[in-house]
Enzyme design. Sequence first.
Site, PDB file in Angstrom:
ATOM      1  N   ASP A   1     -12.307  43.002  -6.292  1.00  0.00           N
ATOM      2  CA  ASP A   1     -11.186  42.447  -6.527  1.00  0.00           C
ATOM      3  C   ASP A   1     -11.207  41.340  -8.131  1.00  0.00           C
ATOM      4  O   ASP A   1     -12.243  41.423  -8.755  1.00  0.00           O
ATOM      5  CB  ASP A   1     -10.513  41.815  -5.457  1.00  0.00           C
ATOM      6  CG  ASP A   1     -11.257  40.510  -5.223  1.00  0.00           C
ATOM      7  OD1 ASP A   1     -12.616  40.086  -5.623  1.00  0.00           O
ATOM      8  OD2 ASP A   1     -10.883  39.568  -4.429  1.00  0.00           O
TER       9      ASP A   1
ATOM     10  N   LYS B   1     -10.493  49.639  -4.090  1.00  0.00           N
ATOM     11  CA  LYS B   1     -10.611  48.437  -3.429  1.00  0.00           C
ATOM     12  C   LYS B   1     -10.230  48.000  -1.833  1.00  0.00           C
ATOM     13  O   LYS B   1     -10.539  47.774  -1.247  1.00  0.00           O
ATOM     14  CB  LYS B   1      -9.919  47.428  -4.441  1.00  0.00           C
ATOM     15  CG  LYS B   1      -9.988  45.921  -4.055  1.00  0.00           C
ATOM     16  CD  LYS B   1      -9.127  45.067  -4.489  1.00  0.00           C
ATOM     17  CE  LYS B   1      -7.993  44.810  -3.318  1.00  0.00           C
ATOM     18  NZ  LYS B   1      -6.666  44.030  -3.824  1.00  0.00           N
TER      19      LYS B   1
END
Length: 286
Positions: free
Chosen positions: A203, A184
Amino acid sequence: MVRGVVPRQPAKTGRHEGSRALPTPGQMKGGSRQAQSGKPSFHQRKSKASPSSSKKPRSKAYNPVAPERINEILNILDATYPDVTCALTHRSAWELLVATILSAQSTDVNVNKVTPIIFQKYPTVQDFAALTPEQLEPDIRSTGFFRNKSKSVVGAARKVVSDFGGEVPDEMDKLLTLPGVARKTANVVLGTWFKKGVGVVVDTHVTRISRRLELTRNGEAPKIEQDLMKVIPPERWILFSHQIIWHGRKLCIARSPKCVECPLERICHAADKTWSTVDIHKNAKP
Ligand code: SF4
């Protein structure tokens, strides 16, 4: 509006108010009389008279990741969020990396209050590398999980200095060697700073909305990212990530999504919609 008259609203179930299923031939008055008389009904006669009708292709099954639906989602996102980018303030790849590490379990607003202060105090990656995690802790305390985040930031700074000459690397494999950096964070830095669309940022917003929109049924970030990379064109990965994150902040919020205001409403079948004009799919949920 006439006083006392409340406009009709779609039911939460997605069924239109006042609508009902059409009766089957057997439920129709005429149909039951014909059944009693032993004569074939209109529908039975029609099916006998036109055997070719049985060869007609069935209507296509619903496919939530059909290219046409994906295109529609992307077009709506483009129209709604045309110029969005990362909301974390930063002036370099290093600052963005730190801000992204600090943003875990926190809000961008909160992180943006902290980062200007720490970057003024420690202007370079070498300054961070010279710290102990304990020295950084008080400065980032308000972002939560500050002990782990301090270790990650100081550890990443030391690695950037020792292994990459003080420059944040621009390759996924190298970024993943930094403490506290998973896909991420790496995707945020690669996409936003280096303009490299190597993957999709997954996310909490992307996880929730991808599931609501039936783009994935998985619950873990690596699998969700793989699912999204299969259906979203690679040239859209960076912008798509930003758009979905903004959508998650503005409308498709976790507890009570603002479906009545949402431009995706008519193609969204999420089980936890707060307002719907379409069918609800019980598996389409965060
Ligand atoms: S209709 Fe509701 S649940 Fe679906 S994407 Fe929009 S805000 Fe989210």
